[in-house]
Design a protein around this motif. Structure first.
Motif, mmCIF file in Angstrom:
data_model
loop_
_atom_site.group_PDB
_atom_site.id
_atom_site.type_symbol
_atom_site.label_atom_id
_atom_site.label_comp_id
_atom_site.label_asym_id
_atom_site.label_seq_id
_atom_site.Cartn_x
_atom_site.Cartn_y
_atom_site.Cartn_z
ATOM 1 N N GLU A 116 0.838 -1.197 0.000
ATOM 2 C CA GLU A 116 0.000 0.000 0.000
ATOM 3 C C GLU A 116 0.881 1.259 0.000
ATOM 4 O O GLU A 116 0.651 2.211 -0.741
ATOM 5 C CB GLU A 116 -0.882 -0.029 1.263
ATOM 6 C CG GLU A 116 -1.990 0.980 1.287
ATOM 7 C CD GLU A 116 -3.222 0.528 0.523
ATOM 8 O OE1 GLU A 116 -3.138 -0.510 -0.174
ATOM 9 O OE2 GLU A 116 -4.253 1.203 0.616
ATOM 10 N N MET A 117 1.923 1.227 0.844
ATOM 11 C CA MET A 117 2.818 2.363 0.964
ATOM 12 C C MET A 117 3.620 2.577 -0.326
ATOM 13 O O MET A 117 3.786 3.707 -0.786
ATOM 14 C CB MET A 117 3.756 2.150 2.161
ATOM 15 C CG MET A 117 4.591 3.344 2.523
ATOM 16 S SD MET A 117 3.607 4.780 2.985
ATOM 17 C CE MET A 117 3.714 4.741 4.753
ATOM 18 N N LEU A 118 4.097 1.478 -0.912
ATOM 19 C CA LEU A 118 4.874 1.598 -2.150
ATOM 20 C C LEU A 118 4.009 2.155 -3.271
ATOM 21 O O LEU A 118 4.461 2.984 -4.069
ATOM 22 C CB LEU A 118 5.448 0.235 -2.547
ATOM 23 C CG LEU A 118 6.533 -0.299 -1.628
ATOM 24 C CD1 LEU A 118 7.044 -1.646 -2.125
ATOM 25 C CD2 LEU A 118 7.690 0.682 -1.508
ATOM 26 N N ASP A 145 2.607 18.243 -0.257
ATOM 27 C CA ASP A 145 1.325 18.862 0.073
ATOM 28 C C ASP A 145 0.365 17.880 0.732
ATOM 29 O O ASP A 145 0.098 16.796 0.204
ATOM 30 C CB ASP A 145 0.668 19.444 -1.164
ATOM 31 C CG ASP A 145 -0.664 20.074 -0.803
ATOM 32 O OD1 ASP A 145 -0.630 21.169 -0.239
ATOM 33 O OD2 ASP A 145 -1.713 19.449 -1.042
ATOM 34 N N PHE A 146 -0.162 18.292 1.872
ATOM 35 C CA PHE A 146 -1.141 17.452 2.560
ATOM 36 C C PHE A 146 -2.558 18.022 2.450
ATOM 37 O O PHE A 146 -3.484 17.320 2.038
ATOM 38 C CB PHE A 146 -0.754 17.280 4.028
ATOM 39 C CG PHE A 146 -1.851 16.703 4.866
ATOM 40 C CD1 PHE A 146 -2.290 15.404 4.649
ATOM 41 C CD2 PHE A 146 -2.477 17.461 5.843
ATOM 42 C CE1 PHE A 146 -3.324 14.869 5.394
ATOM 43 C CE2 PHE A 146 -3.512 16.927 6.599
ATOM 44 C CZ PHE A 146 -3.936 15.631 6.371
ATOM 45 N N VAL A 147 -2.720 19.300 2.785
ATOM 46 C CA VAL A 147 -4.067 19.860 2.944
ATOM 47 C C VAL A 147 -4.885 19.788 1.657
ATOM 48 O O VAL A 147 -6.005 19.277 1.637
ATOM 49 C CB VAL A 147 -3.987 21.315 3.459
ATOM 50 C CG1 VAL A 147 -5.378 21.915 3.559
ATOM 51 C CG2 VAL A 147 -3.302 21.351 4.812
ATOM 52 N N PHE A 186 -5.648 16.322 0.609
ATOM 53 C CA PHE A 186 -6.642 15.746 1.508
ATOM 54 C C PHE A 186 -8.061 16.004 1.007
ATOM 55 O O PHE A 186 -8.928 15.140 1.099
ATOM 56 C CB PHE A 186 -6.447 16.363 2.899
ATOM 57 C CG PHE A 186 -7.290 15.761 3.982
ATOM 58 C CD1 PHE A 186 -7.009 14.500 4.471
ATOM 59 C CD2 PHE A 186 -8.358 16.462 4.511
ATOM 60 C CE1 PHE A 186 -7.769 13.945 5.478
ATOM 61 C CE2 PHE A 186 -9.134 15.908 5.523
ATOM 62 C CZ PHE A 186 -8.841 14.654 6.005
ATOM 63 N N PHE A 187 -8.303 17.193 0.452
ATOM 64 C CA PHE A 187 -9.649 17.532 -0.001
ATOM 65 C C PHE A 187 -9.933 17.085 -1.436
ATOM 66 O O PHE A 187 -11.088 16.915 -1.809
ATOM 67 C CB PHE A 187 -9.889 19.041 0.128
ATOM 68 C CG PHE A 187 -10.137 19.474 1.542
ATOM 69 C CD1 PHE A 187 -11.355 19.243 2.154
ATOM 70 C CD2 PHE A 187 -9.135 20.080 2.274
ATOM 71 C CE1 PHE A 187 -11.583 19.618 3.459
ATOM 72 C CE2 PHE A 187 -9.347 20.463 3.585
ATOM 73 C CZ PHE A 187 -10.577 20.230 4.175
ATOM 74 N N THR A 188 -8.896 16.948 -2.254
ATOM 75 C CA THR A 188 -9.158 16.632 -3.662
ATOM 76 C C THR A 188 -8.883 15.168 -4.000
ATOM 77 O O THR A 188 -8.997 14.770 -5.146
ATOM 78 C CB THR A 188 -8.297 17.531 -4.587
ATOM 79 O OG1 THR A 188 -6.939 17.459 -4.169
ATOM 80 C CG2 THR A 188 -8.757 18.965 -4.527
ATOM 81 N N LYS A 189 -8.524 14.368 -2.985
ATOM 82 C CA LYS A 189 -8.242 12.962 -3.259
ATOM 83 C C LYS A 189 -9.548 12.177 -3.397
ATOM 84 O O LYS A 189 -10.579 12.564 -2.847
ATOM 85 C CB LYS A 189 -7.425 12.365 -2.125
ATOM 86 C CG LYS A 189 -8.266 12.134 -0.864
ATOM 87 C CD LYS A 189 -7.462 11.439 0.177
ATOM 88 C CE LYS A 189 -8.143 11.133 1.458
ATOM 89 N NZ LYS A 189 -9.468 11.483 1.791
ATOM 90 N N PRO A 193 1.215 11.531 1.372
ATOM 91 C CA PRO A 193 0.934 12.289 2.599
ATOM 92 C C PRO A 193 -0.313 11.779 3.329
ATOM 93 O O PRO A 193 -0.360 11.774 4.558
ATOM 94 C CB PRO A 193 0.709 13.722 2.105
ATOM 95 C CG PRO A 193 1.298 13.773 0.759
ATOM 96 C CD PRO A 193 1.196 12.403 0.187
ATOM 97 N N ILE A 194 -1.310 11.346 2.550
ATOM 98 C CA ILE A 194 -2.545 10.842 3.164
ATOM 99 C C ILE A 194 -2.263 9.543 3.916
ATOM 100 O O ILE A 194 -2.756 9.307 5.020
ATOM 101 C CB ILE A 194 -3.627 10.584 2.077
ATOM 102 C CG1 ILE A 194 -3.811 11.820 1.199
ATOM 103 C CG2 ILE A 194 -4.941 10.160 2.705
ATOM 104 C CD1 ILE A 194 -4.272 13.048 1.928
#
Lengths: 271, 298
Positions: A67-69, A209-211, A214-217, A225-226
């Protein structure tokens, strides 16, 4: 301005031992947390509490975490696409803002950098779902990252252009070069370092980028990052330290590389 | 000739302009419209009647969410709390950044770039990692927690939990935003002419007087631009309270996030986002005004 080194010692007033001590403490405040993350990534204990012994176990765990890869692969793909499009559009914006007295474009390019990220994230989410009917996924993230990276590239390119002598471009035109020839043979080679620095910078910003991510995923595709956020929120294992250390190594390399191409960038990346 | 120049201008500025109109301006407008609509039964939005019928009387747009925002004291309270945290973060950042920026600006020129680079480098690492680092440091099993609780125990006081508290949120905020204060402050301090301090000294000012009467007032524009760079992102932050804070430590950003990903009340989430935008604009105007008034007064 005078070189400080040329000025007699008595003018160096603001460097008392106390000031030096405080400055050292601030540096320690900046670096100790990151060092702890790195040290604990090699710690042979499930808890991030005390040093037990050296191990590479967490890096091995990481290597087998599919999953991480997949998240790493997705994030690299997003960063490649977003930085490419942002570099092309941002270079154009930087050139246009420098050359013409534009009113709207600078506002549109620079405002996303000056406002809290959550606002761009939320408004893009509404726009994707209501207007574009876009299924959230890699594409929606790439477009979102491009939006905020354009401004960064434009700033770096414009700063480079401002330090340039405009007359050489006009000289090329006077000597019979077409606008395209003048751009390709004169302007482009001169702003190339800024373009490369801008590309590396937006690659780093996109990966980190996280924020907005986070909203557009969407659901289904893991993004780095998620993935890190979920691990932090749900179950902290030193595997987070391992991926963090590797990610730090990557961004550090990119930033140093970028500063090699454009030294003005490291001095004030915020503006 | 004239035509081709205009053509070039549009060829260069057109693509980024169009892209930003689509992916920045249009989403912002959609958000404004959404804030005047009603939530749907299962989240999202209630359908707009304006498209289905040709009656303009009932357009499906209301001020309901704004009334709701003002009707409940708790939302204003969260806004005020966010302002308080942002102000506190800014003040702590000034206190920490000033000595370092001053020292760097007064160091020999060859060391300055290296010292600034040392400030920027941790800032280049992932935002989540920097917040996560404080989870380790402040965690209940960490050395710091043990030491502090041991001291408190010796003094006969109750042990405290450092993580998931307002204190942890504040540390995280300061840690993430500190470079934003150091850089503009350094840029300002570096430009000061040392001759001014010589003059002050010749006129009999001691070290503190030289600092308070010369360096400090001249550095105010740097402080204000740094403050804007710290205050504004802190105001809209949701991840740090989310990770380091407890259940009671929510800020505007957490409220907005919950409307979109929790309860799925888009209109109210949009209303909150617009309130945040207004707050950010207000802060920007305030800091610009401060910087200008300082520039004029001497």
């Amino acid at each position: 301005m005078k070189e400080i080194a040329d000025i007699p010692e008595k003018t160096m007033r603001h460097s008392s031992p106390l000031l030096r001590l405080i400055a050292m403490l601030v540096y320690a405040f900046l670096y100790i947390p990151l060092c702890i993350v790195i040290v604990f990534s090699f710690n042979d204990s499930k808890l991030n509490a005390e040093w037990v012994g050296f191990t590479l176990h967490w890096y091995q765990t990481l290597w087998h975490d599919h999953e991480m890869l997949l998240a790493v692969r997705n994030s690299l793909f997003i960063a490649c696409c977003a930085s490419t499009s942002a570099t092309i559009l941002g270079t154009m914006a930087g050139l246009a803002i420098h050359r013409y007295k534009l009113k709207v474009l600078p506002i549109l390019a620079f405002t996303p950098l000056a406002m809290p990220e959550i606002l761009l994230g939320v408004s893009l989410l509404l726009f994707y779902l209501q207007v574009l009917n876009l299924t959230l996924g890699l594409l929606s993230i790439i477009l979102a990252h491009t939006t905020f990276c354009i401004g960064f590239v434009a700033i770096i390119v414009r700063a480079r252009l401002q330090g340039m002598d405009e007359s050489i471009f006009e000289a090329a035109r006077d000597l019979g070069a077409t606008p395209w020839q003048a751009f390709y043979h004169v302007t482009l080679p001169l702003i190339k370092p800024a373009i490369i620095a801008g590309a590396l910078m937006s690659f780093t910003l996109s990966i980190d980028d996280f924020v907005i991510t986070f909203f557009t995923k969407g659901i289904g595709e893991p993004i780095l990052p998620i993935q890190i956020y979920t691990m932090i929120k749900v179950a902290v294992t030193p595997e987070v330290n391992a991926i963090s250390t590797l990610l730090m190594l990557l961004t550090l390399t990119l930033i140093i590389l970028a500063s090699r191409f454009d030294s003005s960038m490291l001095r004030d990346p915020s503006r | 000739m004239q035509l081709s120049n205009r053509l070039i201008k549009w060829l260069i500025s057109g693509p980024p302009l169009v892209f930003l109109l689509i992916f920045f301006v249009a989403p912002s407008l959609i958000m404004i419209v959404t804030s005047f609509r009603l939530p749907g039964e299962f989240g999202g939005l209630a359908p707009l009647t304006i498209f289905s019928e040709h009656t303009s009387i009932d357009s499906g747009l209301t001020l309901e969410t704004y009334q709701f925002f003002l009707s409940d004291w708790i939302y204003l309270e969260i806004f005020l709390k966010s302002f308080f945290i942002a102000t506190l973060t800014t003040i702590i950042c000034i206190a920490m950044a000033y000595p370092l920026a001053l020292l760097i600006a007064n160091s020999p020129r060859k060391f300055r770039n290296l010292m600034i680079m040392l400030v920027v480098l941790p800032f280049a690492s992932n935002f989540l990692i920097r917040v996560y680092a404080w989870m380790i440091i402040l965690g209940p099993e960490s050395t710091l927690s043990h030491v502090i609780n041991h001291i408190l125990g010796v003094l006969g006081l109750e042990p405290v939990t450092l993580l998931f508290s307002p204190f942890a949120v504040l540390i995280g905020m300061v840690y993430v935003h500190l470079p934003f204060m150091i850089l503009p402050l350094y840029t300002n301090l570096e430009k000061h002419d040392p001759i001014l301090l010589d003059a002050a000294q010749d006129l009999g000012a001691n070290r503190w007087q030289q600092f308070w009467c010369v360096t400090w007032p001249l550095s105010l524009p740097g402080i204000f631009s740094g403050s804007a760079l710290v205050f504004i992102p802190v105001l809209g932050m949701f991840a740090i309270p989310d990770i380091l804070g407890g259940t009671g430590d929510i800020m505007i950003g957490n409220l907005i996030k919950d409307q979109f990903l929790g309860t799925r009340d888009w209109p109210f989430g949009s209303t909150l986002s617009i309130m945040l935008t207004i707050a950010v604009l207000g802060a920007t105007v305030f800091f610009t005004w401060l910087a200008r008034s300082v520039m004029r007064s001497p």
